[in-house]
Design an enzyme around this catalytic site. Structure first.
Site, PDB file in Angstrom:
ATOM      1  N   GLY A  23     -72.582 -30.131   4.546  1.00 22.10           N
ATOM      2  CA  GLY A  23     -72.712 -28.668   4.876  1.00 22.10           C
ATOM      3  C   GLY A  23     -73.486 -28.110   5.968  1.00 22.10           C
ATOM      4  N   ALA A  24     -73.608 -28.885   6.931  1.00 19.85           N
ATOM      5  CA  ALA A  24     -74.493 -28.235   7.969  1.00 19.85           C
ATOM      6  C   ALA A  24     -74.270 -27.237   9.179  1.00 19.85           C
ATOM      7  CB  ALA A  24     -74.919 -29.657   8.780  1.00 19.85           C
ATOM      8  N   ASN A  25     -72.930 -26.812   8.976  1.00 17.59           N
ATOM      9  CA  ASN A  25     -72.404 -25.870  10.200  1.00 17.59           C
ATOM     10  C   ASN A  25     -72.851 -24.463  10.031  1.00 17.59           C
ATOM     11  OD1 ASN A  25     -70.008 -26.759   8.312  1.00 17.59           O
ATOM     12  ND2 ASN A  25     -69.537 -24.758   9.385  1.00 17.59           N
ATOM     13  N   GLY A  27     -74.963 -21.146   7.282  1.00 16.99           N
ATOM     14  CA  GLY A  27     -75.838 -21.143   6.334  1.00 16.99           C
ATOM     15  C   GLY A  27     -77.090 -21.772   6.053  1.00 16.99           C
ATOM     16  N   GLY A  29     -77.491 -25.046   5.360  1.00 17.40           N
ATOM     17  CA  GLY A  29     -77.441 -26.171   6.253  1.00 17.40           C
ATOM     18  C   GLY A  29     -77.559 -26.100   7.825  1.00 17.40           C
ATOM     19  N   SER A 152     -79.350 -24.190  -7.707  1.00 13.49           N
ATOM     20  CA  SER A 152     -79.384 -22.972  -7.457  1.00 13.49           C
ATOM     21  C   SER A 152     -79.966 -22.011  -8.648  1.00 13.49           C
ATOM     22  CB  SER A 152     -78.040 -22.416  -7.520  1.00 13.49           C
ATOM     23  OG  SER A 152     -77.531 -20.904  -7.585  1.00 13.49           O
ATOM     24  N   TYR A 179     -69.382 -22.886 -11.160  1.00 13.36           N
ATOM     25  CA  TYR A 179     -70.578 -22.960 -10.139  1.00 13.36           C
ATOM     26  C   TYR A 179     -72.053 -23.366 -10.661  1.00 13.36           C
ATOM     27  CZ  TYR A 179     -73.874 -22.061  -6.302  1.00 13.36           C
ATOM     28  OH  TYR A 179     -74.621 -21.957  -5.245  1.00 13.36           O
TER      29      TYR A 179
END
Length: 301
Positions: A23-25, A27, A29, A152, A179
């Site tokens: 999820g690095a692209n 936020g 990440g 979280s 979630y």
């Protein structure tokens, strides 16, 4: 003891170290990648959309970041994609020093992954469970690898993790319940993984971190939630500090949990934080581990 006012400026040099960030692209990440790159690490950006991963690299290059960066396609909601990524990665890299299991489905409508799992549970937990297991040889090849699982504050806001109905087939679906349960699973998994790593004598430590209330997803929720995020959330780069601390600080031990040390863990500098009691329930964690092996077909430790 964690430094009282640690920031990403306190990262040690990471030249010659390889980090993998899911999820690095965007936020959290992307902020993790940016900080690691500034410290000299080679970073693999694992993204569901490889074009967005390359766009993120282009953005970092435009900022002047020169460290080695690569984008690879990885859909954690599709176990075939997870296996394909792991196979390709193993051919290209002999080891992983830092694994950030960061990608998350967050408050999405009721749905299923490619393999039929509830979207939050399948993506946030099962996808990372499978990925970590498949990459274990590369983690073991590093002299002192670390795994950082993103948790979280929402793990406290769910009724719990129902392993008899993890996909909400018999319960009314609520996005926050789903979630939060996936993030409770992330903590249970982290602590059980550490127990198994220690029992196996593996030179790897597993930790968890949460970003507090950070402006990492400003398009989530209704108008008032988006407005509150823009007005009151700490900047995204500060939300990345606990994960970066967990991955690099010299005093970190396996099985620890980090978050912001400010008021109610909403913001501030990294600190060791507590979790709800169920997250430390070894019996529940063992049940989750067995179910995860059954559902993913991945067995390790």
């Amino acid at each position: 003891m964690a430094k009282t006012r640690w920031t990403s400026a306190d990262l040690p040099r990471l030249d010659g170290r390889l980090a993998l960030v899911t999820g690095a692209n965007r936020g959290l990440g992307l902020e993790i990648v940016r900080a690691l790159g500034r410290a000299g690490a080679q970073v693999v950006l694992a993204c569901r959309d490889i074009r967005k991963g390359q766009d993120a690299i282009d953005t970092l290059r435009a900022e002047g970041l020169q460290s080695p960066l690569e984008a690879h396609a990885l859909d954690l909601g599709d176990l075939a994609s997870v296996r394909a990524f792991a196979q390709t990665f193993a051919k290209q890299q002999a080891r992983i020093d830092l694994l950030f299991n960061n990608a998350s489905a967050i408050l999405v409508p009721q749905g299923r992954t490619h393999d039929g799992f509830e979207t939050h549970f399948g993506t946030n937990h099962l996808g990372h469970f499978a990925l970590t297991g498949l990459l274990l040889p590369q983690l073991q090849a590093a002299p002192a690898a670390r795994i950082v699982n993103t948790a979280s504050l929402a793990h406290r806001l769910t009724p719990g993790l129902d392993l008899d109905d993890p996909h909400f087939e018999r319960r009314p679906y609520k996005d926050m319940d789903a979630y939060g349960a996936s993030k409770l699973a992330a903590l249970l998994y982290t602590f059980e993984l550490q127990r198994r790593l220690a029992a196996a004598g593996a030179p790897i430590i597993a930790t968890a971190a949460h970003p507090g209330y950070a402006a990492t997803n400003t398009d989530l929720g209704g108008f008032f939630m988006r407005l509150a995020t823009r007005l009151f959330a700490q900047p995204a780069h500060q939300g990345a500090w606990p994960a970066l601390y967990a991955a690099t600080a010299s005093d970190v031990r396996g099985g620890e949990y980090f978050g912001p040390g400010g008021y109610k863990e909403l913001g501030g500098h990294p600190a060791r934080v507590d979790c709800r009691p169920e997250a430390r329930d070894a019996q529940l964690a063992s049940r989750l581990w067995s179910l995860s092996e059954q559902l993913t077909g991945v067995r390790y430790l």
